[in-house]
Design a protein around this motif. Sequence first.
Motif, PDB file in Angstrom:
ATOM      1  N   CYS A   1       0.849  -1.191   0.000  1.00 31.60           N
ATOM      2  CA  CYS A   1       0.000   0.000   0.000  1.00 31.60           C
ATOM      3  C   CYS A   1       0.889   1.246   0.000  1.00 31.60           C
TER       4      CYS A   1
ATOM      5  N   ASP B   1       0.397   3.733   1.746  1.00 34.83           N
ATOM      6  CA  ASP B   1       0.318   4.313   3.098  1.00 34.83           C
ATOM      7  C   ASP B   1       1.721   4.678   3.611  1.00 34.83           C
TER       8      ASP B   1
ATOM      9  N   HIS C   1      -1.976  -4.005   5.196  1.00 33.84           N
ATOM     10  CA  HIS C   1      -1.595  -3.528   6.531  1.00 33.84           C
ATOM     11  C   HIS C   1      -2.816  -3.148   7.357  1.00 33.84           C
TER      12      HIS C   1
ATOM     13  N   CYS D   1      -5.945   0.349   7.184  1.00 32.12           N
ATOM     14  CA  CYS D   1      -5.775   0.787   5.788  1.00 32.12           C
ATOM     15  C   CYS D   1      -6.965   1.639   5.337  1.00 32.12           C
ATOM     16  N   GLY D   2      -6.664   2.858   4.907  1.00 25.08           N
ATOM     17  CA  GLY D   2      -7.713   3.770   4.455  1.00 25.08           C
ATOM     18  C   GLY D   2      -8.449   3.246   3.230  1.00 25.08           C
TER      19      GLY D   2
HETATM   20 ZN   LIG Z   1      -3.390   1.101   2.991  1.00 24.82          ZN
END
Ligand SMILES: [Zn+2]
Length: 222
Positions: A49, A51, A108, A111-112
């Motif tokens: 990701c 992120d 993860h 996670c958005g």
């Molecule tokens: Zn994420």
Amino acid sequence: MATVSDQSVLEKLKAGARKFQVEVHAGSAEKYQRAATIPQAPHTLIIACADSRVDVETITSSGPGELFVARNVGNMVPPYNGVRGGVSAVIEYAVTALRVRHAVVCGHSDCGAMKALLHPELTDRMPTVATWLQHGHAALMVAGSVASRDDHPTEELPRLTEENVLMQLAHLKTHPSVAGAMARGELTISGWVYDIGTGVVRIAEDGQREFVPVTAGAEAKG
Ligand SMILES: [Zn+2]
């Protein structure tokens, strides 16, 4: 984590670049010199990701030249016949040209992208993100179906995070370069979920649905 005013972000980055030159690069000059003069030969492709808390080099204690990395919103792998863009090119190059021996899809905690899959209204003003997240819709259906069979609705986010990693692994196998290398026994794959709060990585090896924690003190055999 320190906060930085808008004006000083670039200065902070410059200070970081100086610190890297002096402390990190100079301290491992031989390693970087080697990395600069021989063709890269990373052993692993990691699709993680985007992120900011998911630093794949740090969480695997890897140095320059070891990991070939693609990061995007939600650690998605578009199926081969879907979007043939950046992620697909990274996969093909890593497997065909660099001949990586292992490929990882790394999700993860917190996670958005997974939250946005569960609550689509979060992307109302982000049509590009909403379209991209469609690569996770099948995982959303699987996670919902699994949820209806048990009684832990509060675990929907971690459940979706795992199902999404498993679904992206399935997508990864639709790429001819990956399928061919796996058939020749030259490539293995695994799915990971990294827990930001504890630092623990849990891994589902290919064909498994269970994510097994990699804990300190337990060395892998072989
Ligand atoms: Zn994420």
